[in-house]
Design a protein around this motif. Structure first.
Motif, mmCIF file in Angstrom:
data_model
loop_
_atom_site.group_PDB
_atom_site.id
_atom_site.type_symbol
_atom_site.label_atom_id
_atom_site.label_comp_id
_atom_site.label_asym_id
_atom_site.label_seq_id
_atom_site.Cartn_x
_atom_site.Cartn_y
_atom_site.Cartn_z
ATOM 1 N N LEU A 33 -5.452 45.758 101.577
ATOM 2 C CA LEU A 33 -4.179 45.667 101.309
ATOM 3 C C LEU A 33 -3.496 46.844 100.641
ATOM 4 O O LEU A 33 -2.596 47.084 100.750
ATOM 5 C CB LEU A 33 -4.044 44.718 100.164
ATOM 6 N N ASP A 76 -1.248 34.995 101.403
ATOM 7 C CA ASP A 76 -1.778 33.720 101.105
ATOM 8 C C ASP A 76 -2.411 33.753 99.628
ATOM 9 O O ASP A 76 -2.921 32.668 99.120
ATOM 10 C CB ASP A 76 -2.704 33.210 102.081
ATOM 11 N N LEU A 77 -2.766 34.907 99.188
ATOM 12 C CA LEU A 77 -3.408 34.995 97.847
ATOM 13 C C LEU A 77 -2.520 35.317 96.875
ATOM 14 O O LEU A 77 -1.240 35.901 96.962
ATOM 15 C CB LEU A 77 -4.413 36.446 97.835
ATOM 16 N N GLU A 78 -2.853 34.641 95.660
ATOM 17 C CA GLU A 78 -1.774 34.612 94.522
ATOM 18 C C GLU A 78 -2.074 36.209 93.811
ATOM 19 O O GLU A 78 -3.131 36.507 93.774
ATOM 20 C CB GLU A 78 -2.110 33.709 93.481
ATOM 21 N N GLY A 79 -0.882 36.662 93.525
ATOM 22 C CA GLY A 79 -1.005 38.009 92.697
ATOM 23 C C GLY A 79 -0.774 39.091 93.522
ATOM 24 O O GLY A 79 -0.817 40.463 93.095
ATOM 25 N N VAL A 80 -0.709 39.000 95.082
ATOM 26 C CA VAL A 80 -0.625 40.361 95.489
ATOM 27 C C VAL A 80 0.435 40.975 95.607
ATOM 28 O O VAL A 80 0.519 42.305 95.415
ATOM 29 C CB VAL A 80 -0.691 39.872 97.307
ATOM 30 N N LYS A 93 2.246 41.470 92.961
ATOM 31 C CA LYS A 93 2.183 42.033 91.644
ATOM 32 C C LYS A 93 1.308 43.375 91.580
ATOM 33 O O LYS A 93 1.594 44.538 91.294
ATOM 34 C CB LYS A 93 1.682 41.001 90.586
ATOM 35 N N PHE A 94 0.201 43.030 92.261
ATOM 36 C CA PHE A 94 -0.998 44.273 92.677
ATOM 37 C C PHE A 94 -0.294 45.311 93.462
ATOM 38 O O PHE A 94 -0.293 46.415 92.883
ATOM 39 C CB PHE A 94 -1.942 43.619 93.413
#
Lengths: 309, 149
Positions: free
Chosen positions: A92, A111-115, A117-118
């Motif tokens: 990513l 589908d992943l949480e926090g992407v 923000k990252f």
């Protein structure tokens, strides 16, 4: 000087103050004619929006794209990770750095949480979270609140019930938090397995926001102004059997709401939660709600890209 | 209780009872080169029961102290040089913690195969409550403890 909407990223509704939400609502109203092509705008001419949709999307992606083009800008990107280098194993971080070089702002769904923000931590262009797993979906919240405001001309003192999958349905996490800023009466109607997560309840309690929890829709239906219905998120269930048990827990049909003074909203897609016999009634606000995604996202794009310039 | 004094190193006192092995784990101890003395569940007038760890020839750095604060918030650190206590302080919480524990949300980006380290904001110290910087999951003291077993 009072600073209004100086956010450079839109990651979580918690980054917004009430005045920021009100500002976006006002700007969106001004942009409705552009959204309907009744007025012309080229305010974002020459700007490119990078669309990184690792998860499928119809309304969110198309309303961002429509909004960007209505403002004279253009879009590049992909819909579904199969269509990107991610399918070849690219991480990513690398994909995002490439998009940063090609675009003036990024819109990301994953589908992943926090992407989101990252990615916002590692790129310099503005980042908009278009949904991260079961996490947040802040632009959906803004258009939800816009829909309520357009219908009732206020938000304060309304009685609003969030119904369905409150655990995995990311739109309700953001929405509950935002509604908490507006002194509404809020109810959470969900089966025990799909109750609002402790993180959301913790934030509401910390801000002294009152809410009522029940698993019985009949406890609230006579008093509500807004029924906000969500889909049971099959794709986030650990197993099919659990999903089957809960699927169809609350069915909103015309018989249930006939004679009541309320509106029905849904972030869509619906999969059986709202019967089609509601579609051609005064209760249906979900299609109008989907349209409002365009002016609201235009307001966000315009401000966030301009804030960066 | 008689425990031999150390010439140089660190004494960690007032560790929450029965947590000294967890403290050693985050310090990467024991190893072949370091003398470590542990006293577990000893009586203390101040705190009732406590653990004590003495580590020879090692002075802890600030990131190690951050980690100890998570497990033993009442711990005191004594730096020993030539049998003298030359510095004494309590562990302190920092507002942000990186790479110390993992996010308990299996769907958090920090648990994916990406160049990213875990990062948490401290919301409360008593009892400890952390929030993941990325997915906003709350991590309580029990979930922190479980990561050191």
């Amino acid at each position: 000087m009072i600073k209004i909407f100086d956010l450079t990223d839109v990651i979580s509704i918690k980054d917004f103050q009430k005045k920021d939400i009100q500002y976006i609502l006002k700007k969106a109203e001004n942009l409705e004619k552009v959204a309907k092509s009744e007025e012309y705008s080229d305010e974002l001419a020459g700007k490119i929006l990078g669309m990184m949709f690792f998860e499928p999307s119809t309304r969110t992606r198309l309303s961002f794209e429509t909004g960007m083009k209505r403002l004279g800008g253009s879009c590049v990107g992909f819909d579904g990770s199969v269509a990107s280098s991610v399918s070849k194993g690219e991480n990513l971080a690398d994909t995002s750095k490439m998009f940063e070089a090609y675009s003036d702002a990024l819109v990301i769904r994953h589908d992943l949480e926090g992407v989101a923000k990252f990615i916002s931590d590692i790129v310099d262009v503005p980042v908009i979270n278009a949904g991260d797993g079961a996490g947040q979906h802040p632009t959906q919240t803004l258009l939800d609140i816009y829909t309520i405001k357009r219908r009732f001309d206020k938000i304060k003192d309304l009685n609003i019930a969030l119904v369905g999958d409150l655990k995995y349905g990311r739109t309700v996490h953001s929405l509950a938090y935002a509604l908490g800023m507006f002194d509404v009466q809020m109810s959470f109607v969900a089966p025990d397995e799909l109750k609002m997560p402790k993180e959301t309840l913790h934030d509401l309690e910390k801000d002294n926001v009152k809410f009522y929890q029940t698993n019985n829709l009949k406890d609230v239906i006579d008093d509500v102004d807004v029924l906000y219905v969500t889909r049971i998120q099959k794709e986030r269930f650990p197993d099919e059997e659990e999903y089957s048990k809960i699927k169809g827990a609350y069915l909103i049909n015309h018989h249930l709401i006939k004679g009541k003074d309320l509106i029905v909203m849904h972030p869509l897609p619906r999969v059986g939660e709202i019967s089609t016999d509601v579609d051609n009634t005064k209760y249906n606000k979900y299609f109008e709600q989907a349209f409002y995604g365009v002016p609201v996202r235009m307001a966000i794009l315009k401000n966030i890209i301009k804030n960066k310039i | 209780m008689k425990v031999e004094a150390i010439k140089n190193g660190t004494v960690i006192d007032h560790i929450t009872s029965n947590k000294s092995l967890h403290v050693l784990k985050i310090l990467g101890l024991p190893n072949e080169d370091t003398n470590v003395t542990i006293a577990m569940n000893v009586f203390s007038d101040e705190v009732g029961r406590k653990d004590i760890v003495k580590i020879e020839n090692r002075e802890l750095d600030s990131s190690e102290l951050d980690q100890i604060a998570l497990l033993a918030p009442e711990a005191t650190i004594n730096i020993i040089r030539d049998y003298e206590v030359i510095a004494k302080d309590k562990v302190r919480f920092t507002n942000e913690l990186k790479s110390i524990i993992n996010c308990t949300n299996p769907n958090c980006i920090t648990n994916a195969d990406e160049p990213i380290e875990s990062r948490f904001h401290l919301l409360k110290t008593s009892p400890i409550l952390l929030r993941c910087h990325y997915c906003e999951r709350l991590i309580d003291v029990e979930e922190i403890d479980n990561q050191f077993y």
